[in-house]
Design an enzyme around this catalytic site. Structure first.
Site, PDB file in Angstrom:
ATOM      1  CD  GLU B  51     -43.827  21.454-104.609  1.00 32.50           C
ATOM      2  OE1 GLU B  51     -44.165  20.933-103.530  1.00 32.50           O
ATOM      3  OE2 GLU B  51     -42.742  22.053-104.762  1.00 32.50           O
ATOM      4  CG  PHE B 113     -29.310  19.761-105.627  1.00 31.01           C
ATOM      5  CD1 PHE B 113     -29.510  19.181-104.382  1.00 31.01           C
ATOM      6  CD2 PHE B 113     -29.945  20.957-105.916  1.00 31.01           C
ATOM      7  CE1 PHE B 113     -30.321  19.789-103.431  1.00 31.01           C
ATOM      8  CE2 PHE B 113     -30.758  21.579-104.969  1.00 31.01           C
ATOM      9  CZ  PHE B 113     -30.947  20.995-103.720  1.00 31.01           C
ATOM     10  CD  GLN B 114     -34.035  20.729-105.483  1.00 36.78           C
ATOM     11  OE1 GLN B 114     -34.162  21.558-106.369  1.00 36.78           O
ATOM     12  NE2 GLN B 114     -34.587  20.876-104.280  1.00 36.78           N
ATOM     13  CE  LYS B 163     -31.591  26.946-113.721  1.00 40.24           C
ATOM     14  NZ  LYS B 163     -31.074  27.179-112.370  1.00 40.24           N
ATOM     15  CG  MET B 488     -64.903   5.026 -95.080  1.00 42.70           C
ATOM     16  SD  MET B 488     -66.658   4.591 -94.923  1.00 42.70           S
ATOM     17  CE  MET B 488     -67.391   5.724 -96.102  1.00 42.70           C
TER      18      MET B 488
HETATM   19  C1  LIG Z   1     -54.285   9.956 -98.671  1.00 41.25           C
HETATM   20  C2  LIG Z   1     -55.184   8.924 -98.080  1.00 41.25           C
HETATM   21  N1  LIG Z   1     -54.764   8.184 -97.019  1.00 41.25           N
HETATM   22  C3  LIG Z   1     -55.586   7.263 -96.477  1.00 41.25           C
HETATM   23  C4  LIG Z   1     -56.834   7.055 -96.970  1.00 41.25           C
HETATM   24  C5  LIG Z   1     -57.743   5.983 -96.354  1.00 41.25           C
HETATM   25  N2  LIG Z   1     -58.939   6.607 -95.762  1.00 41.25           N
HETATM   26  C6  LIG Z   1     -60.125   6.645 -96.391  1.00 41.25           C
HETATM   27  S1  LIG Z   1     -61.309   7.439 -95.540  1.00 41.25           S
HETATM   28  C7  LIG Z   1     -60.267   7.742 -94.263  1.00 41.25           C
HETATM   29  C8  LIG Z   1     -60.731   8.504 -93.057  1.00 41.25           C
HETATM   30  C9  LIG Z   1     -61.036   9.915 -93.327  1.00 41.25           C
HETATM   31  O1  LIG Z   1     -61.272  10.606 -92.118  1.00 41.25           O
HETATM   32  P1  LIG Z   1     -61.966  12.004 -92.109  1.00 41.25           P
HETATM   33  O2  LIG Z   1     -61.336  12.901 -93.084  1.00 41.25           O
HETATM   34  O3  LIG Z   1     -62.022  12.518 -90.699  1.00 41.25           O
HETATM   35  O4  LIG Z   1     -63.405  11.697 -92.671  1.00 41.25           O
HETATM   36  P2  LIG Z   1     -64.629  10.891 -91.998  1.00 41.25           P
HETATM   37  O5  LIG Z   1     -64.606   9.533 -92.581  1.00 41.25           O
HETATM   38  O6  LIG Z   1     -64.403  10.894 -90.530  1.00 41.25           O
HETATM   39  O7  LIG Z   1     -65.824  11.650 -92.405  1.00 41.25           O
HETATM   40  C10 LIG Z   1     -59.001   7.197 -94.525  1.00 41.25           C
HETATM   41  C11 LIG Z   1     -57.871   7.244 -93.589  1.00 41.25           C
HETATM   42  C12 LIG Z   1     -57.219   7.821 -98.086  1.00 41.25           C
HETATM   43  N3  LIG Z   1     -58.407   7.668 -98.683  1.00 41.25           N
HETATM   44  N4  LIG Z   1     -56.398   8.761 -98.592  1.00 41.25           N
END
Ligand SMILES: Cc1ncc(C[n+]2csc(CCOP(=O)(O)OP(=O)(O)O)c2C)c(N)n1
Ligand SMILES: [Mg+2]
Lengths: 164, 582
Positions: B51, B113-114, B163, B488
């Site tokens: 979802e 439920f749910q 529902k 990042m």
């Molecule tokens: C749902 C979620 N969890 C954690 C983060 C924190 N976060 C920001 S950038 C990142 C790393 C992303 O890694 P990747 O997709 O491999 O991209 P890269 O930076 O390596 O290009 C994380 C964990 C986020 N933005 N969103």
């Protein structure tokens, strides 16, 4: 930092109150007092709250309240001349010589004793919040058994009204 | 007069509202609705695999088209799975209507439920929400939901549907309202003329002006008005992450993105400006750096449809509340009038000095003047991937992204010349947004190139949607920048935690993305050499009917620059490379 009385006219719908209250916790604003009840128009309810903050914070609060779809109109009563009232019920221990003393104090504050027991009085006082504070101080902590306050209500003086 | 059940009303209202796609996932509480869709609804339903992806796909559709995206999920886990996508849409002011199932009215509050309190859970992340209490109200509530979602400052609206109110046996009169009015909701229709005049004189007197435009220009469909105004005034324009494309990137007056990873020339122009025209932007912390040091000499004109966005973090000198398109139109008219009435007012050429200063900044460190990244390593540079993507798609693709370094490189190096092409979770920063958002855009524009720029971390947050793409033939191109890290996160750990890579490394656990893609019946291409990059990308986009997953191995140690120096830095304080700072 000033105390503000914000009065809100909103749709009398389920969920409306939780949106207002939720907004305050979500954005880290505090609510000192809050009350809400339907108006003469049953589709609308009037919510009054008091909060403390600097101008910037109050501006943000009123803007975000206005943004809620259920909020029809609002006014910061503290910006103009207004009447402020709160209702308080106090249960106090009243025995012996104290009974007369408490009665006198109640009269001074234009309160009413609304229930009498052999050793308790229940007193109703109305007025601005600081008057109610003073009454509690005058009666003294030792005698007070229970305090119930309605929260502040308010209305602007003169011709000004908050309506549709 | 026609009698319909609640479920049938929903199906019919989707048609009457002109909905093009419903993104959803069935379950007990919405089975009456699904049965009504099956029997009669002309609107295609896209069965996602989670979802969250339904909300992001609806969101991507909404960003690309400007029309509200529609989501249908069941109660409980269906509803909670939708939350991340609703929050994503909320933060970026994206119009969306979410229909969520609920347990039967008489069971509400009994931990049935749910059952979950969807209105309560979603309250802080919706523009508004409704719980239906009478079947007869369904058409009007749906109409209101679409109206609220797409007017004023757009946002997501949730409709919670017990529902029993959709049951096929209870039929009521159906009338889809043409219009709805809400006495408590009247978004501003025009800006205040006095304020607009004040803004015009401020702008005409500016010696070092800059236009700072955000996502409000895109969502408010005001790109054209912005372009005309900027050109007539010869003002430089910078965009927030959300605004990219509103002003054409290839135009000389465009300074690139501003903010934390903004362009040197953009951040400097802001810092040294005397007048900032902020349009549909919200001075958020990823833009301003330290508020107390923000643009010390600037007077600020701030145009926004939402009064609460004005003077929230940075005080505006001239606030103007109104729809950005009409305010910009009015502003331009006033400026023209003023110039006609007084020929001594400075014209476009008076900004010569300011422009030569900006060009100096641009020549010194601008990302588009020449490569600023280190090309002495044997690796493909992530920046080169985006440059190649831009070249191969002629800067005309719809590009979604996930969150991380790849996202910033996409924002910096893909030159968007049109609004609604850059689909990106700016406010919430939701990893997992990219692929489903790209699906939404591709469904809306089947003939357009649609790319999802992602990282090997982000793509795994909604990779199951490869299956949805197979079912409905949604041939998006996935440009995955494989750096082997949560890049990042690693960059921040390099810069602030002395290279301690706490949980940002996958330890050889990553799948073979080519094989994985093939397992779903799609095409995978792995690229490790720069010399193969352009050809491979051309091939990917030449395969019009295939979803292609490009697994591109890039320099694992690259950082995104510029980067604001924080805490306590101003707009102009930036790292320009690993060793060089302002
Ligand atoms: C749902 C979620 N969890 C954690 C983060 C924190 N976060 C920001 S950038 C990142 C790393 C992303 O890694 P990747 O997709 O491999 O991209 P890269 O930076 O390596 O290009 C994380 C964990 C986020 N933005 N969103
Ligand atoms: Mg990565």
């Amino acid at each position: 930092m000033m105390r503000h009385i914000i009065s809100v006219l909103m749709e009398n719908e389920p969920g409306a109150l939780s949106r207002v209250v939720g907004l305050f916790s979500q954005r880290g604003y505090n609510i000192e007092t809050l009350n809400v009840a339907p108006t003469e128009d049953p589709t609308l309810s009037r919510l009054t709250l008091t909060t403390i903050g600097d101008d910037h914070k109050i501006e943000q609060i009123t803007k975000h309240l206005n943004r809620l779809i259920d909020v029809v109109k609002l006014v910061d009563l503290s910006e103009g001349s207004h009447i402020e009232r709160e209702l308080m019920l106090v249960k106090v221990r009243a025995t012996g010589a104290q009974r007369a003393e408490i009665k006198r104090c109640t009269d001074i504050f234009r309160g009413q004793i609304v229930d009498v027991g052999p050793s308790v009085y229940t007193i109703q006082v109305t007025g601005a919040a600081d008057k109610l504070d003073s009454f509690l101080e005058a009666v003294g902590e030792a005698a007070i058994m229970e305090v119930v306050r309605s929260g502040v209500s308010g209305i602007a003086r003169g011709e000004k009204v908050l309506s549709l | 007069m026609e009698l319909l059940s609640g479920g049938e009303m929903i199906a019919r209202a989707m048609e009457d509202e002109g909905v093009e796609f419903i993104f959803g996932y069935p379950g007990g509480a919405v089975l009456h609705i699904y049965d009504a869709l099956f029997k009669s609804c002309k609107v295609p339903h896209i069965l996602v695999r989670h979802e969250q992806a339904a909300t992001h796909a609806a969101d991507g559709y909404a960003r690309a088209t400007g029309k509200p995206g529609v989501v249908l999920v069941t109660s409980g886990p269906g509803a909670t799975n939708a939350i991340t996508g609703i929050a994503t849409a909320y933060m970026d002011s994206i119009p969306m209507v979410v229909l969520s199932g609920q347990v039967m009215s008489h069971l509400i509050g009994e931990d049935a439920f749910q059952e979950t309190d969807m209105l309560g859970i979603s309250r802080p992340i919706v523009k508004h929400s409704f719980q239906v209490s009478r079947t007869e109200d369904i058409p009007e509530i749906i109409k209101k939901a679409f109206y609220i979602a797409s007017s004023g400052r757009p946002g997501p609206v949730v409709i919670d549907l017990p529902k029993d109110l959709t049951n096929p046996h209870d039929k009521f009169e159906y009338n889809y309202p043409k219009k709805v009015k809400l006495r408590s909701y009247t978004p501003a229709a025009r800006g205040h003329s006095g304020q607009i005049k004040k803004a015009a004189s401020l702008l005409l007197g500016a010696k070092r002006p800059v236009i700072y435009a955000g996502g409000g220009v895109v969502q408010g469909n005001a790109s054209e008005q912005l372009r005309v105004l900027a050109r007539e005034l010869n003002f430089p324009v910078t965009h927030t992450l959300m605004g990219l494309g509103a002003y054409p990137a290839s135009d000389r007056q465009f300074l690139g993105m501003l903010g934390m990873h903004g362009f040197y020339e953009a951040n400097n122009a802001m810092h040294h400006s005397d007048v900032i025209l902020a349009v549909g932007a919200r001075f958020d912390d990823r833009v301003t750096n330290t508020c107390a040091k923000f643009c010390p000499g600037a007077k600020i004109v701030h145009i926004d449809i939402d009064p609460a966005a004005i003077s929230k973090t940075i005080a505006a000198d001239v606030p103007i509340v109104g729809p950005v398109d009409s305010v910009l139109t009015d502003l331009l008219a006033v400026i023209r009038e003023m110039r006609q009435a007084d020929s001594s007012l400075p014209d476009a050429s008076s900004l010569k000095h300011w422009w030569s200063q900006i060009d100096e900044w641009r020549d010194a460190h601008g990302l588009w003047v020449k490569p600023r990244y280190d090309i002495s390593t044997p690796y493909i540079k992530p920046q080169q991937v985006i440059e190649t993507l831009c070249k191969v798609t002629h800067g005309k693709a719809y590009v979604s992204s996930d969150v991380g370094q790849h996202q910033m490189f996409a924002a910096q190096y893909y030159k968007f010349d049109e609004p609604r092409r850059w689909l990106n979770s700016g406010g919430l920063g939701t990893m997992g947004f990219g692929l489903p958002a790209a699906m939404g855009a591709k469904l809306a524009f089947p003939d357009a190139d649609v790319a999802c720029v992602t990282g090997e971390g982000s793509i795994q947050m909604n990779i199951q949607e490869l299956s949805t793409c197979a079912q409905y033939n949604i041939p998006v191109k996935i440009i995955s920048l494989y750096n082997g890290y949560l890049g990042m996160v690693k960059q921040w750990q390099d810069m602030q935690y002395e290279g301690r890579y706490s949980e940002s490394v996958y330890e050889n656990s990553l799948p073979d993305f080519v094989k994985l893609t093939e397992a779903y019946g799609h095409v995978g291409i792995k690229v490790t050499q720069l010399s193969d990059l352009e050809e491979a990308m051309k091939e990917a986009f030449a395969r019009k009917n295939d979803l292609v997953f490009m697994d591109i191995h890039v320099d694992p140690h690259e950082h995104v620059y510029p980067m604001h120096i924080a805490p306590n830095g101003s707009m102009r304080d930036m790292w320009l490379s690993k060793t060089e700072r302002t």
